[in-house]
Design an enzyme around this catalytic site. Structure first.
Site, PDB file in Angstrom:
ATOM      1  N   TYR A 150       0.822  -1.213   0.000  1.00  0.00           N
ATOM      2  CA  TYR A 150       0.000   0.000   0.000  1.00  0.00           C
ATOM      3  C   TYR A 150       0.855   1.262   0.000  1.00  0.00           C
ATOM      4  O   TYR A 150       0.507   2.264  -0.613  1.00  0.00           O
ATOM      5  CB  TYR A 150      -0.954   0.008   1.192  1.00  0.00           C
ATOM      6  CG  TYR A 150      -2.267  -0.647   0.877  1.00  0.00           C
ATOM      7  CD1 TYR A 150      -3.110  -0.101  -0.086  1.00  0.00           C
ATOM      8  CD2 TYR A 150      -2.653  -1.821   1.513  1.00  0.00           C
ATOM      9  CE1 TYR A 150      -4.307  -0.716  -0.403  1.00  0.00           C
ATOM     10  CE2 TYR A 150      -3.849  -2.445   1.198  1.00  0.00           C
ATOM     11  CZ  TYR A 150      -4.679  -1.879   0.245  1.00  0.00           C
ATOM     12  OH  TYR A 150      -5.847  -2.469  -0.083  1.00  0.00           O
ATOM     13  N   GLU A 174       1.745 -30.851  11.502  1.00  0.00           N
ATOM     14  CA  GLU A 174       1.411 -30.109  10.294  1.00  0.00           C
ATOM     15  C   GLU A 174       0.393 -29.006  10.544  1.00  0.00           C
ATOM     16  O   GLU A 174       0.588 -27.862  10.120  1.00  0.00           O
ATOM     17  CB  GLU A 174       0.879 -31.077   9.223  1.00  0.00           C
ATOM     18  CG  GLU A 174       0.639 -30.409   7.884  1.00  0.00           C
ATOM     19  CD  GLU A 174       0.391 -31.409   6.770  1.00  0.00           C
ATOM     20  OE1 GLU A 174       0.874 -32.549   6.867  1.00  0.00           O
ATOM     21  OE2 GLU A 174      -0.281 -31.058   5.787  1.00  0.00           O
ATOM     22  N   ASP A 197       1.177 -35.393   7.427  1.00  0.00           N
ATOM     23  CA  ASP A 197       0.290 -36.324   6.745  1.00  0.00           C
ATOM     24  C   ASP A 197       1.084 -37.261   5.844  1.00  0.00           C
ATOM     25  O   ASP A 197       2.173 -36.926   5.378  1.00  0.00           O
ATOM     26  CB  ASP A 197      -0.721 -35.557   5.865  1.00  0.00           C
ATOM     27  CG  ASP A 197      -1.718 -34.788   6.709  1.00  0.00           C
ATOM     28  OD1 ASP A 197      -1.834 -35.090   7.914  1.00  0.00           O
ATOM     29  OD2 ASP A 197      -2.382 -33.880   6.164  1.00  0.00           O
TER      30      ASP A 197
END
Lengths: 390, 699
Positions: A122, A218, A270
């Protein structure tokens, strides 16, 4: 630490806007960064005024320019440089954006403030004089330019006074100082300590630490299971999660815990190519941040699970199976071909087993055994047996 | 129109209804006027508006033909007088007097009745020669129409001898005998008729300047006035359009048009796109006349100062005739030459029949070279006709054709259509049905032409504009069949290209195959359409080269634009970091930006390869590019240099980016280059008005 404030106005009128007094103290590190920015700009000015085309030279952040350092076990950036000339239709705008961001960063350092990536976007965003075009159309244009500046200047993001959103959480047997505030990570309730994006020693100091290792999971949901079961208390460790792919702040903090306190980092991810990739990044670094690998990678990180064998070993229900997609299979092949996995028999076997299974499993799949199976049985057993991949 | 009186056998028995005698009593000559009234649509007098146009058209065609045949550069005045100016606004039609005055050779007294008073009388029907009129229906039919609608005779002033007085003749056609009756015949000094000069403020002014009906220009000539019931209206299919197009196809002619003082109320504003402005321009530049709204006189100036080459008359080609015509020709030859042989007939009355070929034909049908034409039986004639079709013959000679020519077409288009790019091409002569023809095409692109409509097709046959039945015309089909997309134009499937384009097609032939007697559309012969398509493709390729060049220049312009857009920001940022003066940085960067793009301009063609200088020029024959849209791109929307706060002393004007002063080869190219095809006059008017950045016409 030199006081730079008196000297600054001579260099640039902008610095006069900066606050004075104690808050305006420019650290030595900042002075160094400022010098680098000035050198970059001076080079462009020199080229311009001598009639040569201004070009920003940016170390290439591509796979081809990323080398695998087998000895240190991390990914390193090569020496290839991309030229960003002004007078090229493809790079003219990026060139302009690079100079704008350089100026923005300089202002940030002068003002002794830090800004978010979005804030920087910005700050540099405005309409190009005389046109209807914006200097930046969206943050996706701005972020890579900042990464370019990082590599070009050889400065870290924190050195540029830019930070990202907090990501990931931590609890455990450790006390830290964060910007002067003491934080006891044993008393963080259910939310944990939110890991900031800048975790350099000048921001975060380690104090009292009894933990013997770090268990990195995770996702926040799994982490919450472990926290609720007070796993870190029972096993005297630090418990972290990275909210999926671990952000730089998380990785840096893990690395510091590993290197400064000597804590092993053990990952519970996982059983799918994505989990493998997260591990790979934590352990060796990534292509796009190869220039930061030495500050981020943890070559000793261990992969505890979930393993392909667990479906049978733990006697899981068929319901936990998630079929591999074509993309998963492709991705698994790519990961298996990474040089650090390619020569690793254990990993070749693991990925082979995943593909043979034809399905993937999330950590949560262990809940089918028992809600606290993962914290009470699975992880303790594996830790005890040192059954992990390295 | 032969009378249809037939003798019926009086022996026929009495049957139900009429007897042969009764029927015979009803059988009589068809009066010409009756025939005319019933068939006026065939001749182009179907409605009031078209009647006015056709009258003008026939008179103008005749005038131009006469001038050219006499080797005189045509100078025409077309005057339409409104004879009932006080009619109510709702009136469907009004009475007009159309007068066309030419500076041609005039008409000898005894021919006046024949030329103006008889239908189907003319010099053109019986011969194969390229001319505007063909059948000799035109002017007499117009006179007939006038007579029927107003009862007024045709008024003719003609001066065949510069030293003698002119004839003033008034003719009323006797519709029964198909003969003209002279109602007034006197000699007069009044040529060109004086009263036209004082018709309006515009004509008075022009006459004063000596450019309207001056006695010197009209030493000989003819003036024809026809009164008729008509309707004057501008727009498509109007007298204005006809004259404008005539001027385009006849750049050697000068035409002054005095329109009636009052235009029909409805769709008076339906002006032709891109052309009305050009007319106004011509008026302003050539004659200070009032605007056309107040009855201003329109002058179509002469574009070139040479007449089209004189065309030769040719004998018919054996492959170009029908059996009936062959029989007639045999009969005619026999009448002319009682003991003429077939052998001689073949050689004399046909083109491309040599002695050898004639002997071969004789042998084919089983006669000797001595056999007389009178001994040829119809079956033998039929055999001969068949032999014509089978024999290999050289195509007819093409020196009988006078195409407008590339240079003249460009001059005409330049005069009549306000565009930025013009291209023209003339094909080699070809043959259809044993008749030679030649196709020419020209295109005008860009400029003031409307960009969002289907292109305008202007069609000509032997220099005569064809205004109606566009979609039935072979040329229209040829335009839709041309792959305009290949030339960077838009083209919806099987239709006209869309864009600021005017397409001109001209067919020159000894016999233009019209679809009807009103001569509005060219019949769709494959040979003709193919030639048209090829001519258009030649023009199209030139347009494609130009448009792609223009596109590329636009890209270069954008490129420059991109660089110049960002350097202000860069200068500011670098100034903020290093403290180096922003203005100095900006100027240095600007200089580099311009040098960069100039190099790109010169070195690269659209594929990014280095382009050789000659390439562009090689294809420029038959092309005119007006300095217009291209050049302003160079200076279009200079990015305003930022006002650098730290240098308030610098005057604002100095920090503005000045238009680049680069002169690239293409820059120079874009200046009104007229190459080999520069017209004698008028010179293209370079338009210096820089186009707006947001101008939609800018690509």
């Amino acid at each position: 630490m030199a006081k730079k404030n008196e000297k600054a106005p001579a260099e640039s009128p902008q610095s006069s806007k900066g606050p004075s007094g104690a808050a305006g103290r420019v650290k030595e590190r900042d002075a160094k960064t400022q010098k680098k920015i000035e050198a970059l700009a001076q080079n462009l000015v020199k080229r311009t005024l001598s009639g040569r085309e201004p070009i920003v030279e940016i170390p290439l952040r591509t796979k081809s320019n990323t080398n695998w350092n087998k000895k240190s076990g991390i990914l390193e950036m090569g020496g290839a440089i991309a030229e960003r000339p002004l007078f090229d239709l493809k790079s003219a705008k990026q060139f302009m954006q690079t100079t704008l961001h350089a100026s923005t960063i300089r202002d940030l350092i002068d003002a002794q403030k830090t800004s978010s990536l979005r804030g920087v976007y910005y700050k540099a965003k405005h309409t190009v004089a005389g046109t209807k075009e914006n200097t930046f159309d969206n943050q996706e244009e701005s972020d890579p330019i900042l990464e370019d500046l990082e590599v070009t200047l050889g400065s870290t993001r924190e050195e540029l006074h830019v930070f990202a959103e907090n990501r990931g959480a931590m609890v455990g047997n450790i006390t830290i100082i964060d910007r002067g505030d003491e934080i006891n990570c044993r008393r963080m309730g259910s939310g944990g300590y939110s890991m900031p994006s800048i975790v350099e020693p000048d921001i975060i100091e380690f104090r009292k630490c009894e933990a013997k290792f770090v268990l990195h999971v995770e996702k926040g949901t799994v982490w919450a299971r472990f926290n609720e079961d007070r796993f870190w208390e029972k096993h005297n460790c630090i418990l972290t999660h990275g909210g999926g792919q671990a952000a730089r702040g998380c990785r840096r903090l893990l690395q510091r815990l590993n290197q400064e306190l000597g804590l092993p980092v053990i990952c519970l991810l996982d059983n799918d190519p994505y989990g493998h990739y997260i591990y790979s990044v934590i352990k060796h670094g990534s292509i796009s941040l190869a220039f930061e690998s030495s500050r981020l990678a943890i070559p000793q990180a261990k992969y505890l699970g979930i393993r392909a064998k667990d479906f049978r070993q733990c006697g899981l229900d068929d319901a936990v199976k998630i079929d591999l997609t074509d993309n998963d299979i492709k991705r698994a092949g790519e990961i298996a071909a990474y040089p650090w996995f390619e020569s690793h028999k254990g990993w070749q076997k693991e990925i082979g087993a995943l593909l043979t299974n034809g399905f993937k499993m999330e950590v949560e799949s262990l809940i089918t055994k028992d809600i606290s199976y993962v914290t009470e049985v699975y992880v303790p057993e594996r830790l005890k047996a040192k059954d992990w991949l390295e | 129109m032969e009378s249809a009186v037939k003798e019926r056998n009086p022996r026929s028995e009495k049957r139900r209804g009429a007897t042969a005698e009764e029927m015979a009593a009803r059988q009589k000559d068809v009066s010409v006027s009756e025939f005319f009234v019933k068939n006026r649509h065939l001749l182009g007098f179907d409605n009031a508006r078209k009647a006015l146009l056709t009258t003008v058209k026939e008179a103008v065609d005749n005038a131009l033909d006469a001038c050219e045949e006499a080797g005189i550069l045509p100078d025409l005045a077309v005057v339409i007088e409104d004879l009932d100016p006080r009619r109510p606004a709702t009136a469907k039609s009004s009475r007009y007097r159309v007068t066309v005055i030419d500076n041609g050779p005039g008409i000898v007294r005894k021919q006046v009745e024949n030329i103006f008073g008889r239908l189907l009388y003319g010099s053109k029907f019986h011969r194969l020669k390229m001319s505007r009129g063909q059948q000799g229906i035109g002017i007499s039919a117009a006179g007939m129409n006038g007579l029927i609608t107003t009862g007024k005779p045709m008024v003719i002033h003609t001066k065949p001898n510069a030293k003698e007085r002119a004839h003033h003749i008034e003719l009323a056609m006797n519709t029964k005998s198909n003969r003209a009756e002279v109602t007034l015949d006197k000699e007069t000094k009044d040529f060109p008729p004086e009263r036209f000069r004082a018709l309006s403020a515009g004509t008075r002014q022009l006459a004063q300047e000596g450019v309207f009906l001056s006695a010197e220009s009209f030493a000989t000539g003819t003036s024809v006035s026809i009164e008729l019931e008509g309707k004057y209206q501008r727009g498509r299919g109007s007298v204005d359009e006809f004259l404008e197009l005539t001027a385009i196809a006849n750049p050697h002619a000068r035409i002054v048009f005095v329109p009636p003082s009052r235009v029909a109320q409805d769709d008076a504003d339906d002006l032709l796109p891109g052309t009305s402005a050009a007319v106004a321009q011509d008026v302003r530049s050539d004659a200070p006349a009032q605007t056309s709204e107040t009855g201003g006189v329109v002058v179509f100036p002469r574009g070139v100062n040479e007449l089209p080459p004189e065309t030769k008359e040719i004998q018919p080609h054996p492959k170009g005739i029908e059996l009936g015509i062959l029989l007639q020709m045999l009969k005619d030859y026999q009448a002319k030459n009682k003991s003429g042989t077939l052998y001689d007939f073949l050689q004399e009355d046909f083109c491309r029949v040599s002695a050898t070929t004639a002997a071969k034909f004789c042998k084919t049908i089983g006669v000797t070279s001595r056999t007389k034409v009178s001994d040829i039986e119809p079956p033998q004639a039929e055999l001969l006709f068949k032999a014509f079709g089978e024999e290999k013959l050289a195509p007819p000679p093409t020196d009988c054709l006078a195409p407008i020519g590339v240079r003249q077409m460009l001059a005409g288009m330049l005069k009549g259509v306000k565009a930025e790019f013009y291209a023209a091409s003339t094909r080699e002569a070809e043959v259809y049905r044993g008749r030679p023809f030649q196709i020419e095409a020209a295109i005008a692109f860009g400029g003031d032409l409307p960009g969002d409509q289907a292109s305008r097709v202007i069609r000509f046959a032997n220099r005569v504009p064809l205004l109606f039945q566009q979609s039935a015309c072979s040329s229209f089909k040829a335009v839709t069949e041309t792959p305009w997309k290949n030339y960077a134009m838009q083209q919806p499937r099987a239709s006209l290209p869309v864009g600021p384009l005017v397409v001109m097609i001209h067919m020159a032939s000894v016999w233009v195959p019209f679809t009807s007697e009103s001569k509005e559309a060219i019949a769709d012969y494959d040979e003709i359409r193919k030639e048209m398509r090829l001519a258009l493709m030649e023009c199209g390729r030139k347009l494609g080269v130009y448009l792609r060049k223009r596109q590329k220049m636009r890209r270069e312009g954008e490129r420059r634009d991109v660089f110049e857009r960002y350097i202000g920001e860069i200068a500011k940022a670098l100034h903020a970091i290093t403290g180096t003066e922003a203005k100095a940085l900006y100027d240095a960067l600007l200089e580099q930006a311009r040098a960069k793009t100039a190099v790109a301009d010169q070195e690269l063609d659209e594929d990014g390869r280095v382009k050789r200088q000659q390439e562009a020029d090689s294809d420029d024959e038959g092309v005119i590019i007006i300095d217009s849209a291209i050049a302003p791109v160079e200076v279009a929307a200079p990015i305003e240099a930022p006002q650098f706060e730290t240098h308030k002393s610098a005057a604002p004007s100095r920090t503005r980016a000045t238009p680049p002063a680069i002169k690239t080869r293409k820059d120079l190219d874009a200046r009104a280059t007229t190459k080999s095809a520069s017209p004698a006059s008028p010179p293209p008017k370079p338009r210096s008005k820089p186009l707006d950045r947001d101008d939609p016409r800018l690509f």
